[in-house]
Design a protein around this motif. Structure first.
Motif, PDB file in Angstrom:
ATOM      1  N   PHE A 149     -26.289  33.313 -11.330  1.00  0.00           N
ATOM      2  CA  PHE A 149     -25.914  32.308 -12.317  1.00  0.00           C
ATOM      3  C   PHE A 149     -26.916  31.177 -12.148  1.00  0.00           C
ATOM      4  O   PHE A 149     -27.334  30.885 -11.025  1.00  0.00           O
ATOM      5  CB  PHE A 149     -24.490  31.817 -12.006  1.00  0.00           C
ATOM      6  N   GLY A 150     -27.326  30.575 -13.221  1.00  0.00           N
ATOM      7  CA  GLY A 150     -28.266  29.474 -13.065  1.00  0.00           C
ATOM      8  C   GLY A 150     -28.557  28.795 -14.375  1.00  0.00           C
ATOM      9  O   GLY A 150     -27.872  28.989 -15.384  1.00  0.00           O
ATOM     10  N   GLY A 151     -29.596  27.994 -14.333  1.00  0.00           N
ATOM     11  CA  GLY A 151     -30.014  27.266 -15.507  1.00  0.00           C
ATOM     12  C   GLY A 151     -31.506  27.038 -15.486  1.00  0.00           C
ATOM     13  O   GLY A 151     -32.136  27.038 -14.422  1.00  0.00           O
ATOM     14  N   SER A 152     -32.068  26.873 -16.664  1.00  0.00           N
ATOM     15  CA  SER A 152     -33.483  26.560 -16.821  1.00  0.00           C
ATOM     16  C   SER A 152     -33.586  25.307 -17.673  1.00  0.00           C
ATOM     17  O   SER A 152     -33.056  25.246 -18.785  1.00  0.00           O
ATOM     18  CB  SER A 152     -34.230  27.721 -17.491  1.00  0.00           C
ATOM     19  N   PHE A 153     -34.278  24.311 -17.142  1.00  0.00           N
ATOM     20  CA  PHE A 153     -34.363  22.985 -17.740  1.00  0.00           C
ATOM     21  C   PHE A 153     -35.817  22.705 -18.077  1.00  0.00           C
ATOM     22  O   PHE A 153     -36.640  22.533 -17.182  1.00  0.00           O
ATOM     23  CB  PHE A 153     -33.759  21.957 -16.787  1.00  0.00           C
ATOM     24  N   PHE A 154     -36.112  22.690 -19.370  1.00  0.00           N
ATOM     25  CA  PHE A 154     -37.477  22.592 -19.864  1.00  0.00           C
ATOM     26  C   PHE A 154     -37.879  21.144 -20.108  1.00  0.00           C
ATOM     27  O   PHE A 154     -37.105  20.366 -20.641  1.00  0.00           O
ATOM     28  CB  PHE A 154     -37.614  23.375 -21.167  1.00  0.00           C
ATOM     29  N   THR A 155     -39.097  20.811 -19.736  1.00  0.00           N
ATOM     30  CA  THR A 155     -39.662  19.503 -20.052  1.00  0.00           C
ATOM     31  C   THR A 155     -41.038  19.737 -20.655  1.00  0.00           C
ATOM     32  O   THR A 155     -41.811  20.564 -20.157  1.00  0.00           O
ATOM     33  CB  THR A 155     -39.779  18.601 -18.802  1.00  0.00           C
ATOM     34  N   PRO A 156     -41.365  19.029 -21.723  1.00  0.00           N
ATOM     35  CA  PRO A 156     -42.680  19.213 -22.345  1.00  0.00           C
ATOM     36  C   PRO A 156     -43.781  18.789 -21.375  1.00  0.00           C
ATOM     37  O   PRO A 156     -43.601  17.897 -20.554  1.00  0.00           O
ATOM     38  CB  PRO A 156     -42.660  18.282 -23.556  1.00  0.00           C
ATOM     39  N   ASP A 157     -44.911  19.454 -21.503  1.00  0.00           N
ATOM     40  CA  ASP A 157     -46.080  19.115 -20.679  1.00  0.00           C
ATOM     41  C   ASP A 157     -46.978  18.206 -21.504  1.00  0.00           C
ATOM     42  O   ASP A 157     -47.537  18.619 -22.503  1.00  0.00           O
ATOM     43  CB  ASP A 157     -46.806  20.404 -20.304  1.00  0.00           C
TER      44      ASP A 157
END
Length: 158
Positions: A149-157
């Motif tokens: 179980f988890g999560g992916s947290f995207f931030t723009p480059d």
């Protein structure tokens, strides 16, 4: 040449860094009983939604052939992948080297029953950026096999 090729990033973190990642990890910890892993049935989507990150979670399970697949995949992850890969083995939707690394990491978490926190640069379609992701071990509905179980947290480059 894409920035991803010029400036790769793969970093193992000691703990989550982003606020949403910290909240998701704290939620997983709250489901634990002593050293026992949380179960799949203990994860409640409405509780995850209250954390503000239901669109960035995933649940993965191992396949008999040694591969892994997403069993549940949040809409924000689907958006960054550019398609829904729920139920598609890693080796069928990732580059060969990426799939083997993802399988290796997933097996490590499942076997050790210890979470892993990563920060990686990603490039997918029009998206290039940094993703903070985590894989947290949970027990499958059969209370025997280990899923993730988890999560992916995207931030723009920028």
């Amino acid at each position: 040449m894409a920035k991803f090729e010029v400036d790769p990033l793969f970093q193992v973190l000691r703990e989550p860094e982003l606020p949403e990642a910290k909240a998701l990890h704290a939620y997983w910890q709250s489901l634990r009983t002593g050293d026992e892993l949380p179960t799949r049935s203990s994860i409640k989507l409405d509780e995850v939604a209250k954390l503000g990150c239901a669109d960035r979670i995933f649940i993965m399970d191992p396949l008999p052939n040694g591969d892994w697949q997403y069993r549940l995949l949040g809409s924000e992850i689907v958006r960054y992948f550019g398609r829904d890969v729920t139920g598609v083995p890693f080796r069928r939707h990732m580059r060969a080297d990426e799939a083997e690394e993802a399988i290796k990491i997933s097996n490590q978490v499942a076997e050790s029953r210890t979470p892993i926190f990563l920060k990686v640069r990603f490039a997918s379609g029009d998206h290039i950026g940094i993703v903070e992701t985590m894989s947290l071990p949970i027990l499958a509905r059969d209370q025997n096999r280990v899923w993730l179980f988890g999560g992916s947290f995207f931030t723009p480059d920028h």
